[in-house]
Design a protein around this motif. Structure first.
Motif, PDB file in Angstrom:
ATOM      1  N   ALA A  85       0.856  -1.187   0.000  1.00 47.17           N
ATOM      2  CA  ALA A  85       0.000   0.000   0.000  1.00 47.17           C
ATOM      3  C   ALA A  85       0.893   1.239   0.000  1.00 47.17           C
ATOM      4  O   ALA A  85       2.013   1.217   0.516  1.00 47.17           O
ATOM      5  CB  ALA A  85      -0.899  -0.006   1.227  1.00 47.17           C
ATOM      6  N   ALA A  86       0.408   2.320  -0.599  1.00 43.22           N
ATOM      7  CA  ALA A  86       1.184   3.564  -0.684  1.00 43.22           C
ATOM      8  C   ALA A  86       0.379   4.710  -0.089  1.00 43.22           C
ATOM      9  O   ALA A  86      -0.806   4.855  -0.368  1.00 43.22           O
ATOM     10  CB  ALA A  86       1.532   3.871  -2.135  1.00 43.22           C
ATOM     11  N   LEU A  87       1.041   5.515   0.730  1.00 51.49           N
ATOM     12  CA  LEU A  87       0.452   6.717   1.307  1.00 51.49           C
ATOM     13  C   LEU A  87       1.296   7.897   0.848  1.00 51.49           C
ATOM     14  O   LEU A  87       2.488   7.970   1.164  1.00 51.49           O
ATOM     15  CB  LEU A  87       0.432   6.632   2.831  1.00 51.49           C
ATOM     16  CG  LEU A  87      -0.109   7.846   3.565  1.00 51.49           C
ATOM     17  CD1 LEU A  87      -1.577   8.083   3.222  1.00 51.49           C
ATOM     18  CD2 LEU A  87       0.070   7.684   5.063  1.00 51.49           C
ATOM     19  N   SER A  88       0.686   8.800   0.073  1.00 50.23           N
ATOM     20  CA  SER A  88       1.411   9.949  -0.481  1.00 50.23           C
ATOM     21  C   SER A  88       0.855  11.245   0.069  1.00 50.23           C
ATOM     22  O   SER A  88      -0.352  11.401   0.235  1.00 50.23           O
ATOM     23  CB  SER A  88       1.301   9.960  -2.013  1.00 50.23           C
ATOM     24  OG  SER A  88       1.855   8.805  -2.564  1.00 50.23           O
ATOM     25  N   TYR A 112       5.289   3.568   2.389  1.00 55.66           N
ATOM     26  CA  TYR A 112       4.634   2.291   2.125  1.00 55.66           C
ATOM     27  C   TYR A 112       4.380   1.595   3.457  1.00 55.66           C
ATOM     28  O   TYR A 112       5.183   0.765   3.896  1.00 55.66           O
ATOM     29  CB  TYR A 112       5.507   1.432   1.203  1.00 55.66           C
ATOM     30  CG  TYR A 112       5.800   2.148  -0.088  1.00 55.66           C
ATOM     31  CD1 TYR A 112       4.914   2.087  -1.145  1.00 55.66           C
ATOM     32  CD2 TYR A 112       6.954   2.917  -0.230  1.00 55.66           C
ATOM     33  CE1 TYR A 112       5.160   2.764  -2.328  1.00 55.66           C
ATOM     34  CE2 TYR A 112       7.204   3.591  -1.413  1.00 55.66           C
ATOM     35  CZ  TYR A 112       6.311   3.516  -2.456  1.00 55.66           C
ATOM     36  OH  TYR A 112       6.563   4.191  -3.618  1.00 55.66           O
ATOM     37  N   PRO A 113       3.269   1.932   4.127  1.00 62.43           N
ATOM     38  CA  PRO A 113       2.975   1.331   5.422  1.00 62.43           C
ATOM     39  C   PRO A 113       2.887  -0.190   5.305  1.00 62.43           C
ATOM     40  O   PRO A 113       2.256  -0.710   4.396  1.00 62.43           O
ATOM     41  CB  PRO A 113       1.613   1.917   5.813  1.00 62.43           C
ATOM     42  CG  PRO A 113       1.405   3.080   4.914  1.00 62.43           C
ATOM     43  CD  PRO A 113       2.222   2.846   3.692  1.00 62.43           C
ATOM     44  N   GLY A 114       3.562  -0.866   6.196  1.00 63.62           N
ATOM     45  CA  GLY A 114       3.499  -2.326   6.215  1.00 63.62           C
ATOM     46  C   GLY A 114       4.456  -3.013   5.262  1.00 63.62           C
ATOM     47  O   GLY A 114       4.483  -4.237   5.209  1.00 63.62           O
ATOM     48  N   ALA A 115       5.241  -2.251   4.499  1.00 64.10           N
ATOM     49  CA  ALA A 115       6.219  -2.885   3.602  1.00 64.10           C
ATOM     50  C   ALA A 115       7.313  -3.528   4.442  1.00 64.10           C
ATOM     51  O   ALA A 115       7.824  -2.934   5.377  1.00 64.10           O
ATOM     52  CB  ALA A 115       6.821  -1.861   2.650  1.00 64.10           C
ATOM     53  N   GLY A 116       7.650  -4.741   4.130  1.00 63.60           N
ATOM     54  CA  GLY A 116       8.644  -5.465   4.910  1.00 63.60           C
ATOM     55  C   GLY A 116      10.068  -5.071   4.582  1.00 63.60           C
ATOM     56  O   GLY A 116      10.352  -4.505   3.530  1.00 63.60           O
ATOM     57  N   GLU A 117      10.947  -5.389   5.494  1.00 60.44           N
ATOM     58  CA  GLU A 117      12.384  -5.167   5.294  1.00 60.44           C
ATOM     59  C   GLU A 117      12.828  -5.965   4.071  1.00 60.44           C
ATOM     60  O   GLU A 117      12.451  -7.115   3.889  1.00 60.44           O
ATOM     61  CB  GLU A 117      13.156  -5.633   6.526  1.00 60.44           C
ATOM     62  CG  GLU A 117      14.640  -5.528   6.386  1.00 60.44           C
ATOM     63  CD  GLU A 117      15.225  -4.443   7.250  1.00 60.44           C
ATOM     64  OE1 GLU A 117      16.411  -4.202   7.097  1.00 60.44           O
ATOM     65  OE2 GLU A 117      14.492  -3.857   8.056  1.00 60.44           O
ATOM     66  N   GLY A 121       9.371  -1.418  -1.111  1.00 59.59           N
ATOM     67  CA  GLY A 121       8.636  -0.377  -0.422  1.00 59.59           C
ATOM     68  C   GLY A 121       9.210   0.007   0.931  1.00 59.59           C
ATOM     69  O   GLY A 121       8.604   0.788   1.654  1.00 59.59           O
ATOM     70  N   GLN A 122      10.375  -0.508   1.278  1.00 60.48           N
ATOM     71  CA  GLN A 122      10.929  -0.207   2.603  1.00 60.48           C
ATOM     72  C   GLN A 122      11.458   1.222   2.706  1.00 60.48           C
ATOM     73  O   GLN A 122      11.654   1.727   3.800  1.00 60.48           O
ATOM     74  CB  GLN A 122      12.024  -1.201   2.974  1.00 60.48           C
ATOM     75  CG  GLN A 122      13.344  -0.987   2.291  1.00 60.48           C
ATOM     76  CD  GLN A 122      14.391  -1.995   2.747  1.00 60.48           C
ATOM     77  OE1 GLN A 122      14.103  -2.942   3.439  1.00 60.48           O
ATOM     78  NE2 GLN A 122      15.612  -1.767   2.346  1.00 60.48           N
TER      79      GLN A 122
END
Length: 136
Positions: A85-88, A112-117, A121-122
């Motif tokens: 997911a992307a928050l801009s 990118y909330p919740g993007a993993g290491e 999206g990190q």
């Protein structure tokens, strides 16, 4: 769904979009000679809220916008995809020297909330962009 409110120089606008694609089993298979992957079900949604104010003494409109886009789950809600997911968050300035021309300068910060290491999206994405538009 969308909504827009204007009063004087104030502009408030919002939109929500939703799309779901779910294949039946015969339609899920790709044609002969393809990569061999199957078409996957997907649920996509997004929304934004924009607030702007057109200055009465100059042809300028400063604005702020927040946008959320999510495309990462299968239509059944159980199969996560690879796109986080992307928050801009946008801060911008529109300049309208004549009614048919708009010049835009905009700063965008995307997280990118919740993007993993280790995923793409990190890291945050910061962009400064300019645009020229004209209607004829």
């Amino acid at each position: 769904a969308d909504a827009r409110y204007e009063r004087g120089g104030l502009l408030a606008q919002t939109e929500f979009v939703y799309n779901e694609r779910a294949y039946r089993e015969p339609g899920r298979e790709l044609p002969l000679g393809s990569t061999g992957r199957l078409n996957s079900d997907i649920r996509r949604m997004g929304a934004y809220v924009l607030l702007g104010y057109r200055l009465p003494w100059l042809p300028l409109m400063p604005y702020a916008l927040v946008e959320y886009v999510h495309m990462s789950s299968g239509a059944n809600g159980a199969t996560p995809g690879k796109v986080p997911a992307a928050l801009s968050r946008y801060l911008g300035l529109n300049y309208r020297p004549v009614p048919a021309v708009v010049l835009k300068l905009e700063y965008v910060n995307t997280t990118y909330p919740g993007a993993g290491e280790g995923s793409w999206g990190q890291y945050d994405l910061d962009v400064l962009q300019a645009q020229a538009s004209w209607a004829f």
